[in-house]
Design a protein around this motif. Structure first.
Motif, PDB file in Angstrom:
ATOM      1  N   LYS A 282       7.113   8.307   3.745  1.00 25.53           N
ATOM      2  CA  LYS A 282       7.425   7.953   5.123  1.00 25.53           C
ATOM      3  C   LYS A 282       8.167   9.115   5.771  1.00 25.53           C
ATOM      4  N   PRO A 283       7.732   9.574   6.946  1.00 24.12           N
ATOM      5  CA  PRO A 283       8.441  10.687   7.600  1.00 24.12           C
ATOM      6  C   PRO A 283       9.784  10.240   8.163  1.00 24.12           C
ATOM      7  N   GLY A 284      10.635  11.192   8.435  1.00 23.75           N
ATOM      8  CA  GLY A 284      11.946  10.888   8.982  1.00 23.75           C
ATOM      9  C   GLY A 284      11.883  10.524  10.447  1.00 23.75           C
ATOM     10  N   THR A 285      12.808   9.688  10.889  1.00 18.73           N
ATOM     11  CA  THR A 285      12.929   9.261  12.279  1.00 18.73           C
ATOM     12  C   THR A 285      14.374   9.440  12.737  1.00 18.73           C
ATOM     13  N   LYS A 286      14.656   8.991  13.958  1.00 16.72           N
ATOM     14  CA  LYS A 286      16.017   9.075  14.474  1.00 16.72           C
ATOM     15  C   LYS A 286      16.955   8.112  13.750  1.00 16.72           C
ATOM     16  N   GLU A 287      16.410   7.006  13.251  1.00 17.40           N
ATOM     17  CA  GLU A 287      17.242   5.982  12.628  1.00 17.40           C
ATOM     18  C   GLU A 287      17.243   6.039  11.105  1.00 17.40           C
ATOM     19  N   ALA A 288      16.359   6.815  10.495  1.00 17.02           N
ATOM     20  CA  ALA A 288      16.273   6.804   9.033  1.00 17.02           C
ATOM     21  C   ALA A 288      15.788   8.154   8.524  1.00 17.02           C
ATOM     22  N   PRO A 289      16.199   8.548   7.308  1.00 17.71           N
ATOM     23  CA  PRO A 289      15.731   9.817   6.725  1.00 17.71           C
ATOM     24  C   PRO A 289      14.316   9.662   6.176  1.00 17.71           C
ATOM     25  N   PRO A 290      13.635  10.766   5.864  1.00 19.60           N
ATOM     26  CA  PRO A 290      12.299  10.658   5.244  1.00 19.60           C
ATOM     27  C   PRO A 290      12.384  10.066   3.845  1.00 19.60           C
TER      28      PRO A 290
END
Length: 249
Positions: free
Chosen positions: A231-239
């Motif tokens: 899963k790629p990283g987002t503003k709310e969670a790391p990859p």
């Protein structure tokens, strides 16, 4: 020193550097050999560099392509990885540039302690007041039901009936100061909850940055096999990565 040597030294001619002719005086000082050598060295160095670059350009395959061409850019003459705008917030980017895990952990610990202190002092009063529950009162006659006065039964002021916590008795307060006290309490409480909300958001941002730095640190380990990204990283969670299982002795 003998008189003959002194005489020879006295008659020795003083050699002076050749100066710029008067017709060329407007060009400045006359260039000496050491100046010419420096200029010639720099000129030949640039010629060699241009020759190498020209050869590379002739040998380049026009159909060649690799993904790093579009995933990087030149910054101050150096290749830098492009950061996707939807993967980090501006605050996270600034914090990640510090590359200091201990600093992030230190700031997050401070925020966590402040949040705990504020929550313990507030006791989550608003949450308690929003709970939907019933309080049943029992009376003996229908007339008591008709003339039932909730404020008198609870021995408090009518303005405090909506409170489920900190409902003060009549003997503990004066009616004329209830409204002013209530407004001050509400303003102070709203201010405290606003600050608490900001600190919770700040602590969450620090947690995400800390997790991203930890993942980045693990990916730099050359002794383990490269993991698979789930899963790629987002503003709310790391990859999210999946490492190959390794049995320990």
């Amino acid at each position: 020193m003998s008189s003959w040597k002194k005489a020879a030294k006295a008659n020795q001619k003083t050699h002076r550097e050749r100066h710029q002719p008067e017709s060329r005086a407007h060009l400045g000082l006359l260039e000496k050999k050491k100046d010419y050598k420096k200029r010639a060295y720099q000129h030949h160095k640039k010629e060699r560099l241009l020759k190498i670059l020209r050869r590379k350009a002739l040998n380049k395959n026009p159909d060649e392509f690799y993904t790093h061409m579009i995933n990087s850019k030149m910054v101050d003459g150096k290749h830098r990885e492009k950061i996707k705008p939807d993967s980090h917030t501006p605050e996270q980017i600034k914090l990640m540039e510090t590359k200091d895990m201990k600093y992030i952990e230190f700031k997050r610990a401070i925020e966590s302690k402040k949040i705990d202190r504020m929550q313990s002092s507030l006791h989550m009063i608003d949450a308690a007041n929003k709970i939907q529950n019933n309080h049943i009162f029992f009376v003996d006659t229908p007339d008591e039901v008709k003339n039932f006065d909730l404020a008198r039964r609870l021995d408090t002021h009518p303005l405090l009936l909506d409170r489920k916590t900190n409902r003060i008795k009549n003997k503990e307060l004066k009616a004329e100061v209830i409204s002013s006290i209530d407004d001050e309490v509400i303003q102070e409480r709203n201010k405290t909850y606003s600050e608490l909300e900001k600190r919770i958001h700040r602590e969450k941002e620090l947690l995400v940055v800390q997790q991203k730095l930890q993942v980045k640190k693990h990916l730099k380990d050359k002794n383990i096999k490269k993991p698979k990204q789930i899963k790629p990283g987002t503003k709310e969670a790391p990859p999210v990565y999946k490492w190959e299982y390794e049995r320990k002795k």
